[in-house]
Design a protein around this motif. Sequence first.
Motif, PDB file in Angstrom:
ATOM      1  N   TYR A   1     -67.965  12.744 -33.628  1.00 53.23           N
ATOM      2  CA  TYR A   1     -67.214  13.525 -32.638  1.00 53.23           C
ATOM      3  C   TYR A   1     -67.905  13.320 -31.291  1.00 53.23           C
ATOM      4  O   TYR A   1     -69.134  13.449 -31.188  1.00 53.23           O
ATOM      5  CB  TYR A   1     -67.230  15.008 -33.031  1.00 53.23           C
TER       6      TYR A   1
ATOM      7  N   VAL B   1     -67.597  21.024 -36.149  1.00 51.93           N
ATOM      8  CA  VAL B   1     -67.509  19.653 -36.665  1.00 51.93           C
ATOM      9  C   VAL B   1     -67.514  19.620 -38.198  1.00 51.93           C
ATOM     10  O   VAL B   1     -66.905  18.728 -38.796  1.00 51.93           O
ATOM     11  CB  VAL B   1     -68.617  18.742 -36.097  1.00 51.93           C
TER      12      VAL B   1
ATOM     13  N   CYS C   1     -64.825  15.398 -39.754  1.00 51.03           N
ATOM     14  CA  CYS C   1     -64.864  14.011 -39.256  1.00 51.03           C
ATOM     15  C   CYS C   1     -66.272  13.432 -39.457  1.00 51.03           C
ATOM     16  O   CYS C   1     -67.216  14.158 -39.783  1.00 51.03           O
ATOM     17  CB  CYS C   1     -64.465  13.964 -37.779  1.00 51.03           C
TER      18      CYS C   1
ATOM     19  N   GLY D   1     -63.301  14.177 -28.565  1.00 46.61           N
ATOM     20  CA  GLY D   1     -63.069  15.597 -28.299  1.00 46.61           C
ATOM     21  C   GLY D   1     -63.164  15.953 -26.822  1.00 46.61           C
ATOM     22  O   GLY D   1     -63.278  17.132 -26.482  1.00 46.61           O
TER      23      GLY D   1
ATOM     24  N   HIS E   1     -58.677  14.298 -30.202  1.00 45.56           N
ATOM     25  CA  HIS E   1     -58.453  15.657 -30.701  1.00 45.56           C
ATOM     26  C   HIS E   1     -57.285  16.272 -29.926  1.00 45.56           C
ATOM     27  O   HIS E   1     -56.326  16.748 -30.516  1.00 45.56           O
ATOM     28  CB  HIS E   1     -59.742  16.483 -30.535  1.00 45.56           C
TER      29      HIS E   1
END
Length: 407
Positions: free
Chosen positions: A218, A210, A215, A199, A170
Amino acid sequence: MNHAAIRSQFPLLNCLQEEDYPLCYLDNAATAQKPAMVLQAMDAFYRQQNANVHRGSYQLSAAATAAVEASRDKLQRFINAEQRQEVIFTHGTTESLNMLAYGLEPQLQAGDLILVDSAAHHANIVPWQQLALRTGAQVVPIPLDEELRLDDAACKLLLAKRPKIVALSHVSNVLGTVNNITALCQRIRAAGAISVVDGAQAVAHLPVDVQALGCDFYAFSGHKMYGPTGVGILWGKLAQLEQLTPMLTGGEMIKTVSFSGSTFGALPHRLEAGTPPIAEIIGLAAAVDFLTQFVDANSRQHEQRLLQQLRDGLLAMPAVELYAAHADNLGAIAFNIRGEHHHDVGALLDQQGIAIRCGHHCAMPLMSLMALNGCCRASLGIYNNEQDVARFLAALQQTIALLTEEI
Ligand code: PMP
């Protein structure tokens, strides 16, 4: 709440060092300091509530279990997960990503592609390489452009090859560059691949939702968001998590066990074998409370102003080479002093009470793309202030003078 009041909540920052100056801590990307409320929550657990979870038929154990499950609810709200079972407690980002690389194995075949961000941390590279070794899949790095951001055109071409998994950071732990995860995940989904986002460097610096990111998975660590070490999160969409093979098996995660075979329990416990890091989970919930109470648009702007102050100060030093110092970066800035070794710079700064990180930052592929054997990184936390940045810049000037002095 003013900034000094936020800083005063971090006991370690108020300790004097040997040389009698306060610590100037600019290694927050490695780990952040802990506010008193995190320390107190963990201390209170051990003093008043210590028991194992899910096993006990007595009140103390029920209270410990309730505290862990309340932490899960808090984490669910913190990242806006749709369901509480989607929040899996792990020991950190590294374990979360390894659990994924292990758990996704049955879904891979020889020849499948796994795309990996070239700026990724080793924790988001090596597990995929190991998975590729076991399955005959192939890890392909997604190239970076001249600004050291993910190369958009190359990314499109690679997605057209219909990869199985795409693993992204990220926020880069070296450069502080930010990937547009929402846009990337839309494309990854359209290509039929599973998206995995690291992340670790994002959660302390920007609100993470999220569902909005879109995605599939995560991962992050507690200790980089003012929580304790030894705890982290793997979040995944329920349907995706349900398909994962548990990497760890044993107590807590089963439904039935006999010598003719065992069956596994339901999420989230199916992916949480063994005694969890109970005190750390409680400490992580306190870190979420801290972030929720004290980190807002103002404090984030404050952090961005400090990053700008760092960037401007470094840009004004001709001896400094800066890397990918974009205005929209978060948290960290990477640099070298021309002709000098990064470890010499770090050691001389340390002598002046300044803590930064020097080395390859667990991102050797990125270092080799940048043709470096390492670099220095200054990284910010919510408690840093203008004086920290000014002290760092002055100490760096002094360091440059020392290193470049004619003898
Ligand atoms: N990914 C990134 C981007 C990181 O910065 C780190 C920590 N340096 C990790 C993964 C690994 O985190 P941990 O050591 O907490 O497992």
